[in-house]
Design an enzyme around this catalytic site. Structure first.
Site, PDB file in Angstrom:
ATOM      1  N   ARG A 121      24.792  52.962  47.026  1.00  0.00           N
ATOM      2  CA  ARG A 121      25.743  53.241  45.937  1.00  0.00           C
ATOM      3  C   ARG A 121      27.183  53.388  46.438  1.00  0.00           C
ATOM      4  NH1 ARG A 121      21.624  56.880  44.200  1.00  0.00           N
ATOM      5  NH2 ARG A 121      20.317  55.832  42.647  1.00  0.00           N
ATOM      6  N   LYS A 143      39.208  43.876  45.120  1.00  0.00           N
ATOM      7  CA  LYS A 143      38.387  42.945  44.338  1.00  0.00           C
ATOM      8  C   LYS A 143      37.347  42.370  45.281  1.00  0.00           C
ATOM      9  CE  LYS A 143      41.137  41.200  40.486  1.00  0.00           C
ATOM     10  NZ  LYS A 143      41.728  40.006  39.864  1.00  0.00           N
ATOM     11  N   GLU A 185      49.976  31.654  48.789  1.00  0.00           N
ATOM     12  CA  GLU A 185      49.904  32.962  48.108  1.00  0.00           C
ATOM     13  C   GLU A 185      51.219  33.728  48.285  1.00  0.00           C
ATOM     14  OE1 GLU A 185      47.627  33.910  46.025  1.00  0.00           O
ATOM     15  OE2 GLU A 185      45.705  32.997  46.583  1.00  0.00           O
ATOM     16  N   LYS A 227      51.754  43.623  46.541  1.00  0.00           N
ATOM     17  CA  LYS A 227      50.392  43.763  46.013  1.00  0.00           C
ATOM     18  C   LYS A 227      50.007  45.233  45.900  1.00  0.00           C
ATOM     19  CE  LYS A 227      45.861  41.943  45.646  1.00  0.00           C
ATOM     20  NZ  LYS A 227      44.889  40.933  46.015  1.00  0.00           N
ATOM     21  N   GLU A 237      43.087  45.872  36.541  1.00  0.00           N
ATOM     22  CA  GLU A 237      43.619  44.818  35.680  1.00  0.00           C
ATOM     23  C   GLU A 237      43.439  45.147  34.213  1.00  0.00           C
ATOM     24  OE1 GLU A 237      42.718  41.112  37.649  1.00  0.00           O
ATOM     25  OE2 GLU A 237      43.309  39.979  35.886  1.00  0.00           O
ATOM     26  N   ARG A 242      48.402  43.784  36.787  1.00  0.00           N
ATOM     27  CA  ARG A 242      47.747  43.061  37.876  1.00  0.00           C
ATOM     28  C   ARG A 242      47.551  41.587  37.520  1.00  0.00           C
ATOM     29  NH1 ARG A 242      42.976  45.256  41.984  1.00  0.00           N
ATOM     30  NH2 ARG A 242      42.982  43.343  43.175  1.00  0.00           N
ATOM     31  N   ASN A 246      47.579  36.556  39.015  1.00  0.00           N
ATOM     32  CA  ASN A 246      46.804  35.342  38.727  1.00  0.00           C
ATOM     33  C   ASN A 246      47.698  34.123  38.499  1.00  0.00           C
ATOM     34  OD1 ASN A 246      44.358  36.681  38.889  1.00  0.00           O
ATOM     35  ND2 ASN A 246      44.402  37.263  36.723  1.00  0.00           N
ATOM     36  N   HIS A 249      46.530  30.676  39.240  1.00  0.00           N
ATOM     37  CA  HIS A 249      45.092  30.736  39.481  1.00  0.00           C
ATOM     38  C   HIS A 249      44.260  30.195  38.320  1.00  0.00           C
ATOM     39  CE1 HIS A 249      46.400  33.063  42.861  1.00  0.00           C
ATOM     40  NE2 HIS A 249      45.166  33.292  43.277  1.00  0.00           N
ATOM     41  N   HIS A 253      41.861  27.724  39.984  1.00  0.00           N
ATOM     42  CA  HIS A 253      40.401  27.896  40.060  1.00  0.00           C
ATOM     43  C   HIS A 253      39.682  26.712  39.426  1.00  0.00           C
ATOM     44  CE1 HIS A 253      40.022  32.539  40.751  1.00  0.00           C
ATOM     45  NE2 HIS A 253      40.257  31.860  41.859  1.00  0.00           N
ATOM     46  N   HIS A 266      41.406  27.391  48.765  1.00  0.00           N
ATOM     47  CA  HIS A 266      41.878  28.257  47.679  1.00  0.00           C
ATOM     48  C   HIS A 266      43.410  28.183  47.544  1.00  0.00           C
ATOM     49  CE1 HIS A 266      41.846  31.667  44.954  1.00  0.00           C
ATOM     50  NE2 HIS A 266      42.811  32.214  45.685  1.00  0.00           N
TER      51      HIS A 266
HETATM   52  N1  NAD Z   1      39.538  39.475  46.699  1.00  0.00           N
HETATM   53  C1  NAD Z   1      40.672  38.917  46.368  1.00  0.00           C
HETATM   54  O1  NAD Z   1      41.564  39.557  45.811  1.00  0.00           O
HETATM   55  C2  NAD Z   1      40.899  37.472  46.708  1.00  0.00           C
HETATM   56  C3  NAD Z   1      42.180  36.903  46.583  1.00  0.00           C
HETATM   57  C4  NAD Z   1      42.367  35.566  46.992  1.00  0.00           C
HETATM   58  C5  NAD Z   1      41.298  34.837  47.486  1.00  0.00           C
HETATM   59  N2  NAD Z   1      40.064  35.430  47.579  1.00  0.00           N
HETATM   60  C6  NAD Z   1      38.917  34.689  48.129  1.00  0.00           C
HETATM   61  O2  NAD Z   1      39.190  34.425  49.498  1.00  0.00           O
HETATM   62  C7  NAD Z   1      38.441  33.273  49.896  1.00  0.00           C
HETATM   63  C8  NAD Z   1      39.344  32.366  50.715  1.00  0.00           C
HETATM   64  O3  NAD Z   1      39.793  33.096  51.821  1.00  0.00           O
HETATM   65  P1  NAD Z   1      40.356  32.347  53.128  1.00  0.00           P
HETATM   66  O4  NAD Z   1      41.350  31.348  52.715  1.00  0.00           O
HETATM   67  O5  NAD Z   1      40.738  33.404  54.084  1.00  0.00           O
HETATM   68  O6  NAD Z   1      39.102  31.496  53.613  1.00  0.00           O
HETATM   69  P2  NAD Z   1      37.953  31.743  54.691  1.00  0.00           P
HETATM   70  O7  NAD Z   1      37.530  33.155  54.709  1.00  0.00           O
HETATM   71  O8  NAD Z   1      36.913  30.718  54.394  1.00  0.00           O
HETATM   72  O9  NAD Z   1      38.673  31.395  56.059  1.00  0.00           O
HETATM   73  C9  NAD Z   1      39.169  30.094  56.263  1.00  0.00           C
HETATM   74  C10 NAD Z   1      38.750  29.537  57.605  1.00  0.00           C
HETATM   75  O10 NAD Z   1      39.521  30.159  58.624  1.00  0.00           O
HETATM   76  C11 NAD Z   1      38.668  30.568  59.686  1.00  0.00           C
HETATM   77  N3  NAD Z   1      39.308  31.710  60.329  1.00  0.00           N
HETATM   78  C12 NAD Z   1      39.391  32.966  59.915  1.00  0.00           C
HETATM   79  N4  NAD Z   1      40.154  33.692  60.728  1.00  0.00           N
HETATM   80  C13 NAD Z   1      40.560  32.882  61.717  1.00  0.00           C
HETATM   81  C14 NAD Z   1      41.387  33.032  62.858  1.00  0.00           C
HETATM   82  N5  NAD Z   1      42.032  34.184  63.117  1.00  0.00           N
HETATM   83  N6  NAD Z   1      41.565  31.981  63.679  1.00  0.00           N
HETATM   84  C15 NAD Z   1      40.973  30.784  63.397  1.00  0.00           C
HETATM   85  N7  NAD Z   1      40.217  30.563  62.324  1.00  0.00           N
HETATM   86  C16 NAD Z   1      40.004  31.604  61.491  1.00  0.00           C
HETATM   87  C17 NAD Z   1      37.364  30.888  59.003  1.00  0.00           C
HETATM   88  O11 NAD Z   1      36.309  30.869  59.930  1.00  0.00           O
HETATM   89  C18 NAD Z   1      37.298  29.777  57.966  1.00  0.00           C
HETATM   90  O12 NAD Z   1      36.769  28.612  58.540  1.00  0.00           O
HETATM   91  C19 NAD Z   1      37.914  32.631  48.637  1.00  0.00           C
HETATM   92  O13 NAD Z   1      36.545  32.928  48.505  1.00  0.00           O
HETATM   93  C20 NAD Z   1      38.699  33.330  47.538  1.00  0.00           C
HETATM   94  O14 NAD Z   1      37.987  33.412  46.316  1.00  0.00           O
HETATM   95  C21 NAD Z   1      39.854  36.711  47.209  1.00  0.00           C
END
Ligand code: NAD
Length: 362
Positions: A121, A143, A185, A227, A237, A242, A246, A249, A253, A266
């Site tokens: 939990r 999130k 971003e 942020k 949100e 918040r 988006n 987005h 998306h 993304h």
């Molecule tokens: N929670 C939120 O508020 C929020 C906001 C925006 C995006 N997201 C989510 O985030 C995800 C995308 O995140 P992302 O772009 O970080 O992608 P990811 O986590 O897939 O990372 C991208 C790539 O970079 C590699 N990587 C990570 N750190 C590294 C480093 N230091 N050196 C070399 N390679 C490295 C990873 O192994 C991967 O292959 C999506 O699922 C999206 O929906 C969430």
């Protein structure tokens, strides 16, 4: 070390940003009194590069640790991986007070946060973001989510971390495509909230793409402040504040979904979504042609996509109707009324959205 607080009463936490700060990780966690054993969720690539320095820093402060690898793909944000990780966590979590560390990009962060939110939990977790996108955005704000085949982030929770620890030196191994994604971003924050950040990005984006730590540190700090302040005022949100995060987005998306989450990262999809949003803002006379030109010029110069390929208008529209940001059949867009300013507009005529999209496809 630079610290920004996310103010949320009892759930407040620090975002720590700096260069080469891993050696102080243990001391930062110690102060939180969240446990004595770290269950670190990561993937093989990040583990290879950074896990040993993290576990050493933890050990120095008396923490033991276990490392759990998940596959390096968006598909790790799934019920199957969630269940495998939780089973493994339960097996290894026998006598100790365990907290979770998310060591990786947004995929690791979103999954780990959700694991932390439901295991027993709710247990404490720490975000150590290793992509630019995660440092400027996804690690902050609580999130957490996994995807269903019907859509992204459909199962999740708002669950705040106990600490976000952003060491920009961890970004030195990041590929150019991932840097660009994070940059998208940061551009978003400039358009919605901070004219001077946008101007900074116009001037210094090349430094960011060259891994210059001073530039990376500046945009991670600015983005964290923006942020954190938005999340502090509208955690879940519910107040319409918040929602502005988006920006880009809604269609972003839909483009990701319509291309099977394979063609665009993304950040790339968000860049395309922002161009659509700015163009709609201009069509509806909320903003000038000049702003649209500037945003497109920056996105283009940063090497982010400006045209949509590998899908059709119909697929994007259909995907957008399945998005959480569409309420019933009504659409809701975050538009811009000038650099640093936004307006949320509902029920934009489908004809306008389609026309703008058509102009970007192919
Ligand atoms: N929670 C939120 O508020 C929020 C906001 C925006 C995006 N997201 C989510 O985030 C995800 C995308 O995140 P992302 O772009 O970080 O992608 P990811 O986590 O897939 O990372 C991208 C790539 O970079 C590699 N990587 C990570 N750190 C590294 C480093 N230091 N050196 C070399 N390679 C490295 C990873 O192994 C991967 O292959 C999506 O699922 C999206 O929906 C969430």
């Amino acid at each position: 070390m630079w610290i920004k607080k996310v103010k949320l009463g009892k759930r407040s936490y620090d975002i720590v940003v700096g260069r080469n700060i891993i050696s102080s990780l243990g001391a930062c966690i110690k102060k939180l009194d969240i446990g004595d054993h770290a269950y670190i969720i990561t993937n093989s690539l990040v583990k290879m590069k950074y896990a040993s320095s993290i576990t050493c820093a933890l050990k120095k402060s008396g923490f033991s640790s276990t490392i759990r690898e998940i596959p390096d793909t968006e598909r790790s944000k799934s019920i199957a991986i969630l269940s495998a990780v939780i089973n493994d966590l339960a097996k290894s979590d026998l006598r100790k007070r365990t907290f979770i560390i998310a060591l990786g990009g947004g995929v690791v962060g979103d999954l780990s946060g959700f694991v932390a939110s439901i295991y027993k939990r709710g247990v404490a977790y720490i975000q150590i973001p290793t992509t630019l996108l995660a440092q400027v955005d996804s690690a902050i704000g609580g999130k957490t989510a996994v995807d269903l085949k019907e859509g992204k982030n459909l199962i999740g929770a708002f669950y705040q971390p106990a600490l976000v620890f952003s060491d920009v030196s961890l970004l030195k191994s990041l590929g150019i495509r991932q840097l660009r994604s994070g940059l998208a971003e940061a551009i978003k924050y400039g358009v919605i909230k901070d004219k001077s950040l946008f101007t900074y990005l116009e001037k210094w984006f090349k430094d960011i793409l060259k891994h210059r730590e001073a530039a990376l540190e500046y945009i991670v700090k600015r983005s964290s402040v923006i942020k954190a302040d938005i999340v502090s005022r509208d955690e879940k949100e519910e107040k319409g504040l918040r929602t502005i995060l988006n920006f880009g987005h809604t269609i972003g998306h839909a483009i990701e979904a319509a291309t099977g989450f394979k063609k665009y990262s993304h950040g790339e999809a968000v860049a395309l979504g922002m161009l659509i949003a700015v163009e709609i803002s201009q069509r509806l006379k909320y903003t000038s042609q000049g702003l649209a030109t500037r945003v497109e010029a920056l996105i283009n110069a940063a090497g982010l996509p400006t045209r949509i390929s590998g899908t059709s208008l119909r697929s994007i529209i259909n995907a957008s109707f399945r998005d959480k940001k569409f309420i019933g059949s009504r659409n809701r867009f975050v538009l811009t009324t000038g650099l640093g300013k936004t307006k949320i507009v509902e029920n934009i005529p489908l004809r306008i959205i389609e026309e703008v999209l058509k102009g970007r496809i192919g």
